[in-house]
Design an enzyme around this catalytic site. Structure first.
Site, PDB file in Angstrom:
ATOM      1  N   ASP A 304       0.690  -1.524  -0.225  1.00 31.64           N
ATOM      2  CA  ASP A 304      -0.172  -0.003   0.386  1.00 31.64           C
ATOM      3  C   ASP A 304       0.940   1.547  -0.557  1.00 31.64           C
ATOM      4  O   ASP A 304       0.613   2.557   0.449  1.00 31.64           O
ATOM      5  CB  ASP A 304      -0.566  -0.004   1.438  1.00 31.64           C
ATOM      6  CG  ASP A 304      -2.612   0.896   0.955  1.00 31.64           C
ATOM      7  OD1 ASP A 304      -2.173   1.713   0.156  1.00 31.64           O
ATOM      8  OD2 ASP A 304      -3.241   1.155   1.974  1.00 31.64           O
ATOM      9  N   HIS A 308       3.654  10.222   0.110  1.00 32.94           N
ATOM     10  CA  HIS A 308       3.057  12.458   0.153  1.00 32.94           C
ATOM     11  C   HIS A 308       4.298  12.586   0.289  1.00 32.94           C
ATOM     12  O   HIS A 308       5.439  12.202   0.296  1.00 32.94           O
ATOM     13  CB  HIS A 308       2.014  12.140   0.865  1.00 32.94           C
ATOM     14  CG  HIS A 308       1.039  11.097   1.013  1.00 32.94           C
ATOM     15  ND1 HIS A 308      -0.304  11.695   0.214  1.00 32.94           N
ATOM     16  CD2 HIS A 308       0.463  10.510   1.828  1.00 32.94           C
ATOM     17  CE1 HIS A 308      -1.295  11.117   0.255  1.00 32.94           C
ATOM     18  NE2 HIS A 308      -0.746  10.216   1.462  1.00 32.94           N
TER      19      HIS A 308
HETATM   20  O1  DOR Z   1      -3.545   5.171   4.008  1.00 31.17           O
HETATM   21  C1  DOR Z   1      -3.554   5.247   2.113  1.00 31.17           C
HETATM   22  N1  DOR Z   1      -3.336   6.048   1.361  1.00 31.17           N
HETATM   23  N2  DOR Z   1      -4.612   4.345   2.378  1.00 31.17           N
HETATM   24  C2  DOR Z   1      -5.064   4.170   0.867  1.00 31.17           C
HETATM   25  O2  DOR Z   1      -6.423   3.505   1.553  1.00 31.17           O
HETATM   26  C3  DOR Z   1      -5.388   5.184   0.448  1.00 31.17           C
HETATM   27  C4  DOR Z   1      -3.739   5.966   0.526  1.00 31.17           C
HETATM   28  C5  DOR Z   1      -3.394   6.663  -0.368  1.00 31.17           C
HETATM   29  O3  DOR Z   1      -3.782   6.886  -1.841  1.00 31.17           O
HETATM   30  O4  DOR Z   1      -3.179   7.444  -0.002  1.00 31.17           O
END
Ligand code: DOR
Length: 441
Positions: A304, A308
């Site tokens: 996952d 960012h």
């Molecule tokens: O923590 C997360 N970030 N969970 C998700 O389901 C999506 C992801 C994101 O796209 O940043």
């Protein structure tokens, strides 16, 4: 290119065995495998003491392109994948615009040609990921989508999900479900429990996930469609999936390294890098996930990977976006925290990170065999190093694992015979620069 990997422990996820064999790679294929192989014309690469696994596949990551290239691009994300030991990545469709139509899937595939690891795109299940109207699923399939998902958010309407599942059957596409009752999770910042009370942060109850897991399992059973539950985080979800599998529901499931290695205690630092969706859960949940992995309820470990920017994460906890940059820490986290303590064997790692992801997504078999494609991940179980965020190839430096000393790093990533990453380090050298990318500027 011809080279000989000497002395590695070859891991077979199908026959569930580990054997010390030399392995000759010629072009894109495994040309020979035997003890004491000689190949005078080949470059010799010593890998004794290292495990040689079929090339790992990350079946859940976010590469952000198109639309959020400050967080990650397909090029930087695939470089991170190669450094992390992955030979293929499944890219979620919550891009901007979302991958809900043929042209976005085609764009991702075109960009991926310049990437250094194959990218398998996921098409959105519904238009705009709004959970209201089905995407053109046949079109997405024809364009090359390997699965359907609105990941990042759930599909609130059971009726809509029912139709997605019914359509998916026509193409035998797996539906990857992000299970979250968004009414129950609304406004939540972390797991609901003792620590959320202590910190004064609004909690997300385990039930927010479990209500949707139960619903989705029932709908999968009703439609006969293949369902994969993404980022399972609670003990209740593990129990529901275990029971459904016993009933013969066509369900598979994944867990992330962060949900397997951290609890909500980590949030007490108020470090926004611990903010993730689903949230880090309790110790009992982590124990249940580990048991689920061990007994086969959880089929896969997926990152996952959710990069960012620093600017987005360096804000108050309630304002930060959810996500952890996970591609470059997955293997050593799994090795140090699951293999070393005896929770998983190297064979099970090959099953959870290569064989099963390939099987679930419908990719060619991930197994090392003479005549087969040379997709390999070499892991050195003795190599102990700290996580150095500055060395990440990912643009996302958002990790709660910075500085963690971990053992069991990937030291070589081979994609169709091409060495995409090779670490020139010996177990004794503490300053090894992990993951030197080859053939990429
Ligand atoms: O923590 C997360 N970030 N969970 C998700 O389901 C999506 C992801 C994101 O796209 O940043």
């Amino acid at each position: 290119m011809t080279y000989l990997l000497k002395g590695g422990l070859i891991v077979d996820p199908l026959e569930e065995k580990v054997e010390q064999l030399d392995l000759l790679v010629a072009g894109d294929r495994v040309a020979a495998m035997a003890p004491g192989l000689q190949a005078p014309e080949a470059e010799v690469i010593l890998v004794d003491g290292c495990y040689v696994l079929p090339g790992l596949i990350d079946m859940h990551c976010h590469l952000r392109e198109p639309g959020d290239e400050l967080k990650e691009t397909i090029l930087t994300g695939t470089r991170a994948a190669a450094r992390g030991g992955f030979t293929g990545v499944v890219a979620m469709g919550n891009t901007r615009p979302p991958a809900d139509n043929r042209s976005v899937i085609e764009f991702i595939k075109r960009q991926a040609e310049a990437g250094i690891v194959p990218v398998y795109p996921v098409g959105c299940a519904t238009k705009g990921r709004r959970g209201e109207e089905l995407s053109e699923i046949g079109d997405l399939f024809e364009a090359g989508a390997v699965a359907l998902s609105d990941d990042g958010s759930s599909i609130a309407s059971g009726e809509v999900l029912r139709h997605v599942l019914e359509y998916s059957r026509m193409f035998d596409l797996v539906v990857i479900s992000h299970c979250e009752d968004q009414d129950l999770s609304a406004g939540g910042l972390m797991h609901e429990g003792f620590n959320s009370t202590l910190l004064g942060l609004r909690g997300i109850p385990a039930a927010a996930e479990e209500v949707h897991v139960a619903r989705d399992l029932i709908l999968s059973e009703m439609t006969g469609a293949r369902l994969h539950i993404a980022h399972v985080s609670t003990a209740g979800s593990v129990r529901l999936i275990r029971e459904a599998k016993q009933r013969g529901v066509r369900v598979t499931a994944e867990a992330t390294p962060h949900h397997l290695c951290l609890t909500d205690e980590a949030v007490r630092s108020y470090d926004t890098n611990t903010k993730v969706n689903p949230p880090l859960r309790s110790g009992q949940d982590v124990a249940a996930l580990r048991e689920g992995l061990r007994d086969g309820t959880i089929d896969a470990i997926a990152t996952d990977h959710a990069p960012h920017t620093r600017e987005e994460k360096e804000v108050e906890f309630n304002l930060a976006p959810c996500g952890i940059s996970g591609l470059e820490t997955a293997v050593p986290l799994v090795w140090e925290h699951l293999v070393e303590p005896g929770i998983l064997t190297p064979v099970q790692v090959a099953q959870k990170m290569a064989w099963n992801p390939a099987r679930i997504i419908g990719l060619p078999e991930r197994r090392i065999g003479v005549g087969g494609a040379a997709n390999l991940t070499v892991i050195d179980p003795r190599l102990k190093l700290p996580v150095i965020v500055e060395q990440f190839a990912s643009l996302g430096k958002n990790t709660p694992f910075a500085g963690w000393e971990l053992r069991g790093w990937p030291v070589m990533t081979v994609i169709s015979g091409r060495i995409a990453m090779q670490t020139r380090a010996t177990p004794a050298s503490s300053d090894a620069s992990i993951g030197t990318l080859r053939g990429v500027s």
